[in-house]
Design a protein around this motif. Structure first.
Motif, PDB file in Angstrom:
ATOM      1  N   GLY A  86      80.981  48.828  27.135  1.00 53.73           N
ATOM      2  CA  GLY A  86      82.379  48.821  27.558  1.00 53.73           C
ATOM      3  C   GLY A  86      83.284  48.953  26.347  1.00 53.73           C
ATOM      4  O   GLY A  86      82.922  48.552  25.237  1.00 53.73           O
ATOM      5  N   SER A  87      84.460  49.497  26.556  1.00 57.40           N
ATOM      6  CA  SER A  87      85.350  49.789  25.428  1.00 57.40           C
ATOM      7  C   SER A  87      85.808  48.540  24.698  1.00 57.40           C
ATOM      8  O   SER A  87      86.157  48.595  23.521  1.00 57.40           O
ATOM      9  N   ALA A  88      85.818  47.398  25.388  1.00 60.80           N
ATOM     10  CA  ALA A  88      86.222  46.147  24.754  1.00 60.80           C
ATOM     11  C   ALA A  88      85.038  45.199  24.561  1.00 60.80           C
ATOM     12  O   ALA A  88      85.223  44.015  24.293  1.00 60.80           O
ATOM     13  N   GLY A  89      83.823  45.731  24.724  1.00 59.30           N
ATOM     14  CA  GLY A  89      82.630  44.908  24.573  1.00 59.30           C
ATOM     15  C   GLY A  89      82.416  43.940  25.714  1.00 59.30           C
ATOM     16  O   GLY A  89      81.669  42.970  25.586  1.00 59.30           O
ATOM     17  N   GLU A  90      83.026  44.240  26.861  1.00 59.98           N
ATOM     18  CA  GLU A  90      83.007  43.290  27.978  1.00 59.98           C
ATOM     19  C   GLU A  90      81.721  43.332  28.795  1.00 59.98           C
ATOM     20  O   GLU A  90      81.451  42.430  29.593  1.00 59.98           O
ATOM     21  N   ARG A  91      80.892  44.357  28.610  1.00 54.73           N
ATOM     22  CA  ARG A  91      79.680  44.511  29.416  1.00 54.73           C
ATOM     23  C   ARG A  91      78.447  44.186  28.578  1.00 54.73           C
ATOM     24  O   ARG A  91      78.175  44.835  27.580  1.00 54.73           O
ATOM     25  N   MET A  92      77.685  43.187  29.004  1.00 61.76           N
ATOM     26  CA  MET A  92      76.434  42.865  28.337  1.00 61.76           C
ATOM     27  C   MET A  92      75.300  43.660  28.984  1.00 61.76           C
ATOM     28  O   MET A  92      75.460  44.202  30.082  1.00 61.76           O
ATOM     29  N   PRO A  93      74.149  43.785  28.326  1.00 63.00           N
ATOM     30  CA  PRO A  93      73.060  44.591  28.881  1.00 63.00           C
ATOM     31  C   PRO A  93      72.672  44.170  30.291  1.00 63.00           C
ATOM     32  O   PRO A  93      72.571  42.976  30.598  1.00 63.00           O
ATOM     33  N   SER A  94      72.476  45.169  31.149  1.00 66.60           N
ATOM     34  CA  SER A  94      72.056  44.918  32.522  1.00 66.60           C
ATOM     35  C   SER A  94      70.573  44.584  32.557  1.00 66.60           C
ATOM     36  O   SER A  94      69.839  44.804  31.576  1.00 66.60           O
ATOM     37  N   GLU A  95      70.098  44.092  33.679  1.00 65.09           N
ATOM     38  CA  GLU A  95      68.677  43.771  33.811  1.00 65.09           C
ATOM     39  C   GLU A  95      67.829  45.028  33.656  1.00 65.09           C
ATOM     40  O   GLU A  95      66.735  44.984  33.083  1.00 65.09           O
ATOM     41  N   ASN A  96      68.335  46.161  34.147  1.00 63.01           N
ATOM     42  CA  ASN A  96      67.575  47.405  34.001  1.00 63.01           C
ATOM     43  C   ASN A  96      67.455  47.806  32.531  1.00 63.01           C
ATOM     44  O   ASN A  96      66.388  48.228  32.077  1.00 63.01           O
ATOM     45  N   GLU A  97      68.538  47.668  31.796  1.00 59.97           N
ATOM     46  CA  GLU A  97      68.509  47.998  30.371  1.00 59.97           C
ATOM     47  C   GLU A  97      67.594  47.053  29.597  1.00 59.97           C
ATOM     48  O   GLU A  97      66.851  47.485  28.701  1.00 59.97           O
ATOM     49  N   LEU A  98      67.632  45.777  29.934  1.00 64.84           N
ATOM     50  CA  LEU A  98      66.749  44.810  29.288  1.00 64.84           C
ATOM     51  C   LEU A  98      65.286  45.113  29.621  1.00 64.84           C
ATOM     52  O   LEU A  98      64.405  44.976  28.765  1.00 64.84           O
ATOM     53  N   SER A  99      65.042  45.547  30.858  1.00 64.60           N
ATOM     54  CA  SER A  99      63.688  45.922  31.246  1.00 64.60           C
ATOM     55  C   SER A  99      63.202  47.116  30.433  1.00 64.60           C
ATOM     56  O   SER A  99      62.033  47.173  30.019  1.00 64.60           O
ATOM     57  N   GLY A 100      64.110  48.068  30.171  1.00 65.61           N
ATOM     58  CA  GLY A 100      63.754  49.198  29.326  1.00 65.61           C
ATOM     59  C   GLY A 100      63.402  48.755  27.919  1.00 65.61           C
ATOM     60  O   GLY A 100      62.440  49.259  27.315  1.00 65.61           O
ATOM     61  N   ALA A 101      64.159  47.816  27.380  1.00 61.71           N
ATOM     62  CA  ALA A 101      63.882  47.304  26.035  1.00 61.71           C
ATOM     63  C   ALA A 101      62.541  46.574  25.995  1.00 61.71           C
ATOM     64  O   ALA A 101      61.772  46.711  25.028  1.00 61.71           O
ATOM     65  N   ARG A 102      62.257  45.806  27.035  1.00 62.80           N
ATOM     66  CA  ARG A 102      60.961  45.121  27.090  1.00 62.80           C
ATOM     67  C   ARG A 102      59.814  46.133  27.138  1.00 62.80           C
ATOM     68  O   ARG A 102      58.782  45.958  26.464  1.00 62.80           O
TER      69      ARG A 102
END
Length: 216
Positions: free
Chosen positions: A173-189
């Motif tokens: 997000g442009s102001a850093g308001e969005r933290m990683p989603s569960e799908n994104e974290l799953s990709g990292a795992r």
């Protein structure tokens, strides 16, 4: 002992730190022990305060700072860098630019290299950041591992999400308001486990492979 897998990253406000933690979870799922390191900060304290990053940075200091000579001890290194204009951030660039001595000795040759990233917007240069970072790793002779389509979450069409075949990523997000989603974290795992499994197979053979070329 299993392979030594380093997660070397920079995080200004915590988004990359969350991804790095998920990468480490995946490494543990493969039965390996990750080692987390941060690259040195290059911004003055007043800039960190101005950008609202100071509070997180105080926690980030608890992660040990990587020393360039330490990289040679790793069997695999997963680098994490935020996107800056479609490229790695200045902190990561400065650190990697200091590894000429390691390049000269071939300290990373034949070891696994991988990259994850973040950007403020959905099309903010995540893929170009990973690809251009991989170029540096290839100059070091590293064997590149991405995030294969074994991770089906990168094909999702029902939500906005990061991640590509080049590596895991998140949209902040442009102001850093969005933290990683569960799908994104799953990709990292998935990426962490994928790199770890490759390293487990490759590390015992590295010296044997390199010895072939020492006689050429």
């Amino acid at each position: 002992m299993g392979p030594k897998i380093f997660v070397v990253y920079y995080s200004m406000t915590g988004h990359m730190h969350k991804l790095a933690e998920a990468v480490c979870e995946g490494i543990r799922d493969a039965g390996c022990t990750p080692r987390m390191y941060r690259v040195p900060e290059t911004l003055p304290e007043e800039v960190l305060v101005m950008t609202g990053a100071k509070a997180f940075q105080e926690d980030f200091l608890k992660i040990p700072e990587i020393k360039r000579d330490e990289l040679s001890r790793a069997d695999a290194v997963i680098f994490g860098t935020p996107t800056r204009f479609g490229n790695m951030c200045g902190q990561m660039r400065q650190f990697l630019d200091s590894t000429g001595g390691l390049w000269k000795t071939g300290g990373l040759t034949g070891k696994v290299g991988s990259v994850f990233t973040s950007s403020a917007t959905q099309h903010g240069g995540q893929e170009s950041t990973i690809l251009t970072t991989q170029i540096t790793l290839q100059h070091h002779g590293m064997i590149i591992a991405g995030l294969p389509y074994l991770f089906e979450g990168q094909s999702k069409m029902d939500e906005i999400t990061g991640c590509s075949p080049y590596g895991a990523s998140t949209i902040t997000g442009s102001a850093g308001e969005r933290m990683p989603s569960e799908n994104e974290l799953s990709g990292a795992r998935t990426q962490g486990r994928y790199v770890a499994e490759i390293a487990k197979a490759l590390a015992p053979k590295r010296d044997e492979i390199l010895k072939i070329f020492s006689s050429c």
